[in-house]
Scaffold this motif. Structure first.
Motif, PDB file in Angstrom:
ATOM      1  N   GLU A   1       6.035  -4.749  60.589  1.00  0.00           N
ATOM      2  CA  GLU A   1       7.014  -4.376  59.557  1.00  0.00           C
ATOM      3  C   GLU A   1       8.153  -5.399  59.448  1.00  0.00           C
ATOM      4  OE1 GLU A   1       6.438  -1.971  57.474  1.00  0.00           O
ATOM      5  OE2 GLU A   1       4.587  -1.661  58.603  1.00  0.00           O
ATOM      6  N   PHE A   2       8.112  -6.433  60.278  1.00  0.00           N
ATOM      7  CA  PHE A   2       9.176  -7.447  60.191  1.00  0.00           C
ATOM      8  C   PHE A   2       8.817  -8.440  59.087  1.00  0.00           C
ATOM      9  CE2 PHE A   2      11.616 -11.227  61.560  1.00  0.00           C
ATOM     10  CZ  PHE A   2      12.867 -10.649  61.713  1.00  0.00           C
ATOM     11  N   HIS A   3       9.389  -8.151  57.880  1.00  0.00           N
ATOM     12  CA  HIS A   3       9.078  -8.986  56.713  1.00  0.00           C
ATOM     13  C   HIS A   3      10.313  -9.793  56.299  1.00  0.00           C
ATOM     14  CE1 HIS A   3       5.155  -7.356  56.237  1.00  0.00           C
ATOM     15  NE2 HIS A   3       5.588  -6.107  56.101  1.00  0.00           N
ATOM     16  N   VAL A   4      10.237 -10.317  55.066  1.00  0.00           N
ATOM     17  CA  VAL A   4      11.344 -11.159  54.586  1.00  0.00           C
ATOM     18  C   VAL A   4      12.719 -10.440  54.606  1.00  0.00           C
ATOM     19  CG1 VAL A   4      12.220 -12.493  52.627  1.00  0.00           C
ATOM     20  CG2 VAL A   4       9.812 -12.635  53.254  1.00  0.00           C
ATOM     21  N   PRO A   5      12.825  -9.186  54.112  1.00  0.00           N
ATOM     22  CA  PRO A   5      14.160  -8.562  54.116  1.00  0.00           C
ATOM     23  C   PRO A   5      14.752  -8.465  55.520  1.00  0.00           C
ATOM     24  CG  PRO A   5      12.619  -7.280  52.803  1.00  0.00           C
ATOM     25  CD  PRO A   5      11.817  -8.339  53.485  1.00  0.00           C
ATOM     26  N   GLU A   6      13.884  -8.161  56.510  1.00  0.00           N
ATOM     27  CA  GLU A   6      14.367  -8.045  57.895  1.00  0.00           C
ATOM     28  C   GLU A   6      14.820  -9.425  58.396  1.00  0.00           C
ATOM     29  OE1 GLU A   6      11.491  -6.643  56.827  1.00  0.00           O
ATOM     30  OE2 GLU A   6      12.309  -4.601  56.774  1.00  0.00           O
ATOM     31  N   LEU A   7      14.063 -10.448  58.021  1.00  0.00           N
ATOM     32  CA  LEU A   7      14.428 -11.806  58.441  1.00  0.00           C
ATOM     33  C   LEU A   7      15.779 -12.210  57.826  1.00  0.00           C
ATOM     34  CD1 LEU A   7      13.648 -14.480  59.877  1.00  0.00           C
ATOM     35  CD2 LEU A   7      12.607 -15.213  57.735  1.00  0.00           C
ATOM     36  N   CYS A   8      15.958 -11.850  56.542  1.00  0.00           N
ATOM     37  CA  CYS A   8      17.225 -12.179  55.871  1.00  0.00           C
ATOM     38  C   CYS A   8      18.393 -11.571  56.626  1.00  0.00           C
ATOM     39  CB  CYS A   8      17.258 -11.625  54.442  1.00  0.00           C
ATOM     40  SG  CYS A   8      16.152 -12.497  53.363  1.00  0.00           S
ATOM     41  N   ARG A   9      18.218 -10.312  57.021  1.00  0.00           N
ATOM     42  CA  ARG A   9      19.285  -9.640  57.750  1.00  0.00           C
ATOM     43  C   ARG A   9      19.545 -10.362  59.078  1.00  0.00           C
ATOM     44  NH1 ARG A   9      17.078  -4.388  57.769  1.00  0.00           N
ATOM     45  NH2 ARG A   9      16.743  -4.651  55.548  1.00  0.00           N
ATOM     46  N   TYR A  10      18.476 -10.716  59.750  1.00  0.00           N
ATOM     47  CA  TYR A  10      18.593 -11.380  61.050  1.00  0.00           C
ATOM     48  C   TYR A  10      19.343 -12.716  60.913  1.00  0.00           C
ATOM     49  CZ  TYR A  10      17.090 -13.284  65.575  1.00  0.00           C
ATOM     50  OH  TYR A  10      17.056 -13.815  66.831  1.00  0.00           O
ATOM     51  N   ILE A  11      18.990 -13.484  59.873  1.00  0.00           N
ATOM     52  CA  ILE A  11      19.575 -14.818  59.694  1.00  0.00           C
ATOM     53  C   ILE A  11      20.957 -14.739  59.031  1.00  0.00           C
ATOM     54  CG2 ILE A  11      19.244 -17.058  58.483  1.00  0.00           C
ATOM     55  CD1 ILE A  11      17.029 -16.985  60.270  1.00  0.00           C
ATOM     56  N   GLY A  12      21.166 -13.673  58.258  1.00  0.00           N
ATOM     57  CA  GLY A  12      22.444 -13.540  57.552  1.00  0.00           C
ATOM     58  C   GLY A  12      22.480 -14.353  56.267  1.00  0.00           C
ATOM     59  N   MET A  13      21.372 -14.355  55.550  1.00  0.00           N
ATOM     60  CA  MET A  13      21.344 -15.071  54.273  1.00  0.00           C
ATOM     61  C   MET A  13      20.681 -14.181  53.236  1.00  0.00           C
ATOM     62  SD  MET A  13      20.260 -18.922  55.199  1.00  0.00           S
ATOM     63  CE  MET A  13      20.113 -19.840  53.737  1.00  0.00           C
ATOM     64  N   SER A  14      21.070 -14.390  51.960  1.00  0.00           N
ATOM     65  CA  SER A  14      20.435 -13.576  50.932  1.00  0.00           C
ATOM     66  C   SER A  14      18.994 -14.043  50.766  1.00  0.00           C
ATOM     67  CB  SER A  14      21.175 -13.724  49.614  1.00  0.00           C
ATOM     68  OG  SER A  14      20.834 -14.950  49.024  1.00  0.00           O
ATOM     69  N   ARG A  15      18.198 -13.142  50.179  1.00  0.00           N
ATOM     70  CA  ARG A  15      16.780 -13.439  50.023  1.00  0.00           C
ATOM     71  C   ARG A  15      16.572 -14.727  49.223  1.00  0.00           C
ATOM     72  NH1 ARG A  15      12.335  -9.324  49.739  1.00  0.00           N
ATOM     73  NH2 ARG A  15      10.550 -10.551  49.061  1.00  0.00           N
ATOM     74  N   SER A  16      17.348 -14.851  48.133  1.00  0.00           N
ATOM     75  CA  SER A  16      17.093 -16.021  47.278  1.00  0.00           C
ATOM     76  C   SER A  16      17.579 -17.315  47.943  1.00  0.00           C
ATOM     77  CB  SER A  16      17.718 -15.833  45.906  1.00  0.00           C
ATOM     78  OG  SER A  16      19.105 -15.718  46.059  1.00  0.00           O
ATOM     79  N   SER A  17      18.740 -17.252  48.641  1.00  0.00           N
ATOM     80  CA  SER A  17      19.209 -18.469  49.328  1.00  0.00           C
ATOM     81  C   SER A  17      18.195 -18.891  50.379  1.00  0.00           C
ATOM     82  CB  SER A  17      20.533 -18.230  50.044  1.00  0.00           C
ATOM     83  OG  SER A  17      21.503 -17.861  49.136  1.00  0.00           O
ATOM     84  N   LEU A  18      17.711 -17.888  51.128  1.00  0.00           N
ATOM     85  CA  LEU A  18      16.765 -18.208  52.198  1.00  0.00           C
ATOM     86  C   LEU A  18      15.497 -18.804  51.596  1.00  0.00           C
ATOM     87  CD1 LEU A  18      16.136 -18.054  55.219  1.00  0.00           C
ATOM     88  CD2 LEU A  18      15.075 -15.844  54.818  1.00  0.00           C
ATOM     89  N   HIS A  19      15.064 -18.189  50.511  1.00  0.00           N
ATOM     90  CA  HIS A  19      13.838 -18.673  49.880  1.00  0.00           C
ATOM     91  C   HIS A  19      14.000 -20.124  49.429  1.00  0.00           C
ATOM     92  CE1 HIS A  19      10.270 -18.965  47.498  1.00  0.00           C
ATOM     93  NE2 HIS A  19      11.019 -19.377  46.479  1.00  0.00           N
ATOM     94  N   ARG A  20      15.159 -20.414  48.765  1.00  0.00           N
ATOM     95  CA  ARG A  20      15.361 -21.768  48.254  1.00  0.00           C
ATOM     96  C   ARG A  20      15.427 -22.777  49.387  1.00  0.00           C
ATOM     97  NH1 ARG A  20      18.674 -19.883  43.830  1.00  0.00           N
ATOM     98  NH2 ARG A  20      17.194 -19.634  42.128  1.00  0.00           N
ATOM     99  N   LYS A  21      16.131 -22.375  50.443  1.00  0.00           N
ATOM    100  CA  LYS A  21      16.277 -23.316  51.554  1.00  0.00           C
ATOM    101  C   LYS A  21      14.913 -23.555  52.215  1.00  0.00           C
ATOM    102  CE  LYS A  21      18.662 -24.973  55.316  1.00  0.00           C
ATOM    103  NZ  LYS A  21      19.876 -25.680  55.502  1.00  0.00           N
ATOM    104  N   VAL A  22      14.173 -22.458  52.472  1.00  0.00           N
ATOM    105  CA  VAL A  22      12.880 -22.605  53.148  1.00  0.00           C
ATOM    106  C   VAL A  22      11.931 -23.433  52.285  1.00  0.00           C
ATOM    107  CG1 VAL A  22      10.815 -21.337  53.833  1.00  0.00           C
ATOM    108  CG2 VAL A  22      13.057 -20.552  54.575  1.00  0.00           C
TER     109      VAL A  22
END
Ligand code: ADP
Length: 676
Positions: A591-612
């Protein structure tokens, strides 16, 4: 008086030229020239005949350069003045020479009238200095005299600093319009039909700005030498001032500033010089607009002062604004030449600090006076008193075409939205332009809009906000901008995890070496001085995008876990490690998906996506899967767990899905890897 001048120049023509230009003066014994063709030759002459008054020194010479020779002269503590000779575009050397103690400079090809004036000015100052020194030796100074000398020295040092800042500013003021003119002319030559409509007015406006600047400088010089004539006519001051004010309406409107004109009388016939008044009012109004934030108010008003308390009836002209105001301690200095209350890179608007000095002199020439009242943060009021006389020849200022203000109000670019040219997402790289000069924005968007999807920020602060929100692929930023300057933009974005990977190109009119080093230290990836070449800009941007491909290659192939540390990628490696760690800590949790990762890293989904995706070319989901599968690979090699068990251990609930994903990443199924 015989001025002794040592000319140091490796061009031998110079000797001939000086001898012929100064023939009469040499004959009359007003001048005595010596010549040296190198730095060491000059030092020899100074050794033998140290009583020189002026050294005319070429900056560029083989062997010992003019700047080096200047240092040697300084060390010898000779009482003389040095005038540098240089090519005009050699601004950084000029500045270095001025900072190194040169008195002034003249540019090649030499204008001999200018040279004579400069030598005389230098000689006058030298004589004063020598008198001062002689007095110092003859008599012990009283305390008062000492204080005065101290004060004078301080004043001279201040003037020197102002002068040096003036050179930086003036080069900025020239370079920015030149960038636009030069760049747009190239566009026009390449494709006249496409660019005539957009380029023509832009070029015209910027040449007018340059012309106005040159006129101001010349006028100041003419005033200095007492050569500016007053051309008084008798006309209606109210009509003329209202007309001048109106020509600034569109400039004010472009900042949503309201501009009003008021007068206590309908008509006021009196003497004034239309051109000089136009310069003064244009200066005051363009300053008011420049230093008043959006939605502010500016008022121009005229009244008549006719009470007995005044020796003469006067017209009182006020220009008041609700702008940023001027701190009290700065007020006495703002009419000084080259003075700017805010000399930082974040000051509002551009400028040279000559506008008010010129205005004051022009008003005085008309027999009037100018004053300022201002409070920091609460707006400014400039008041001009002009004596009412009626001796000039009457003209009908309404009929005779009054003079138009010199500065065509700078139109804001048509682009009001932050997104300049919305391109289909994913097709073109996204480029953010951070620039406060609309004409430069207009030009940059003209050359870049076919290659990039453009975003725009109008000052440094907005630049940071948009960069963090949108995570563009590239950033171009100016250096001198309101709120946050380009260095700060760079520093903040480079130290923020969300944006640290974005390449930043600094475009700047500060072309000196120190600025470049400073920019690069703050993390800029490239630094282009204005006026820059379009092709050079393209190449830089493409290089930076290529660098990104290099980074993608680093994270796309091979094991993420086995990256060899490299300094240049340190920050990005850390970021990828952080994601890896997050996924590994939650390895068996399907169940550890993108939203959980965003919370862990402290970045919004779109920022994280763009950076990755900028770093790896993959989506965040794909990156997470790769990390899980890599771990599975390791477990397959190093443990005896069954393939299904390993699939569950790395977070795949479904063995078939595990098999498929594994195959996609490694090109082999888990069974094949185990067999190997
Ligand atoms: P420039 O505008 O080219 O910098 P000026 O001589 O016209 O030079 O003005 C000198 C300085 O006075 C400006 O740099 C600014 O700091 C200050 N100043 C002038 N007018 C205003 C105004 N209306 N509001 C606030 N500051 C002003």
């Amino acid at each position: 008086m015989c001025i002794k001048v040592l000319v140091v120049d490796d061009e031998l023509d110079m000797q001939q030229l000086i001898r012929s230009q100064f023939r009469r003066k040499i004959k009359k014994k007003e001048y005595d020239f010596s010549f040296a063709s190198s730095g060491s030759g000059a030092l020899d002459i100074l050794e033998a005949r140290p009583e020189q008054d002026i050294i005319l020194l070429d900056i560029n010479m083989p062997g010992m350069s003019g700047l080096e020779l200047l240092e040697h002269i300084k060390e010898r503590q000779l009482v003389l003045k040095t005038i540098m000779v240089t090519a005009y575009e050699n601004m950084s050397n000029i500045r270095a020479a001025m900072n190194g103690g040169a008195f002034d400079f003249v540019t090649k090809p030499i204008d001999f009238t200018d040279l004579v004036i400069t030598i005389q000015k230098a000689y006058a100052e030298l004589s004063q200095l020598r008198e001062g020194k002689a007095a110092l030796i003859q008599l012990p100074l009283t305390e008062k005299e000492l204080a005065e000398t101290d004060q004078k020295a301080k004043h001279l040092a201040e003037l020197d600093q102002l002068k040096s800042r003036f050179f930086t500013n003036i080069s900025h003021e020239f370079r920015t319009p030149l960038t636009v003119i030069r760049g747009m002319t190239h566009q026009l030559l390449e494709n006249p039909l496409r660019w005539a409509h957009r380029g023509g007015p832009l070029i015209l406006r910027n040449t007018d700005n340059l012309l106005n600047l040159v006129n101001q400088i010349l006028e100041l010089r003419k005033l200095e030498s007492g050569n500016l004539q007053l051309d008084l006519v008798q006309g209606d001051l109210i009509f003329y001032t209202r007309y001048l004010t109106e020509s600034f309406h569109s400039m004010a409107a472009s900042k949503q500033i309201s501009l009003h004109f008021e007068s206590t009388t309908e008509q006021l016939m009196m003497d004034f010089d239309p051109e000089k008044l136009m310069r003064v009012i244009s200066n005051l109004l363009s300053n008011a607009i420049k230093f008043t934030p959006e939605e502010g108010r500016i008022k121009v008003s005229i009244s008549v002062q006719d009470s007995e308390a005044y020796p003469q009836p006067s017209a009182v002209l006020n220009v008041s604004d609700t702008g940023i105001g001027i701190p009290e301690e700065e007020l006495p200095k703002i009419f000084d030449r080259f003075y700017q209350a805010d000399s930082s890179d974040t000051r509002e608007g551009e400028g040279t600090g000559i506008g008010l000095a010129l205005s004051k002199e022009l008003v005085q020439l008309m027999g009037g006076s100018i004053q300022v009242h201002s409070t920091a943060g609460a707006g400014s009021n400039f008041q001009i008193l002009l004596p009412i006389t009626r001796t000039g020849s009457p003209i009908d200022i309404e009929q005779e075409k009054p003079l138009a203000p010199p500065v065509l109000p700078v139109a804001k670019s048509d682009v009001e939205e932050n997104i300049l040219a919305p391109a289909p997402p994913g097709e073109l790289p996204r480029l953010l332009i951070v620039e406060d000069n609309s004409d430069v924005v207009e030009y940059l968007s003209a050359v870049l809009e076919d290659k990039y999807a453009l975003l725009l920020a109008r000052d440094g602060q907005e630049g940071i906000e948009i960069a963090l929100d949108q995570i563009p692929d590239l950033i171009i930023t100016d250096v001198m901008m309101p709120r946050k300057d380009g260095y700060e933009v760079c520093e903040i974005l480079k130290s923020d995890e969300r944006s640290s990977h974005i390449p930043v190109v600094m475009l700047t009119a500060k072309a000196d070496h120190d600025s470049k080093i400073h920019g690069l230290r703050k993390g800029a990836d490239a630094y282009l001085p204005k006026p820059f070449d379009k092709e050079e800009l393209f190449v830089r941007l493409e290089q930076l995008l290529k660098l990104r491909q290099k980074i993608q290659a680093r994270y796309a192939h091979g094991q993420l876990s086995a990256l060899t540390p490299r300094d240049e990628f340190q920050q990005e490696d850390l970021f990828i490690q952080k994601i890896r760690q997050a996924v590994e800590e939650h390895l068996s949790d399907p169940e550890f998906h993108v939203p959980e990762l965003c919370r862990y890293i402290g970045m919004s989904r779109s920022s994280l996506h763009r950076k990755v995706s900028a770093l790896t070319g993959d989506s965040t989901t794909m990156l997470m899967r790769r990390i899980r599968v890599e771990k599975a690979y390791q477990l397959l090699k190093e443990t005896d767990y069954t393939i299904a068990e390993i699939g569950y251990m790395v977070g795949f609930g479904d063995p078939r899905y595990f098999n498929r994903t594994f195959g996609k990443v490694y090109g082999h199924s888990p069974g094949e890897v185990r067999k190997q």
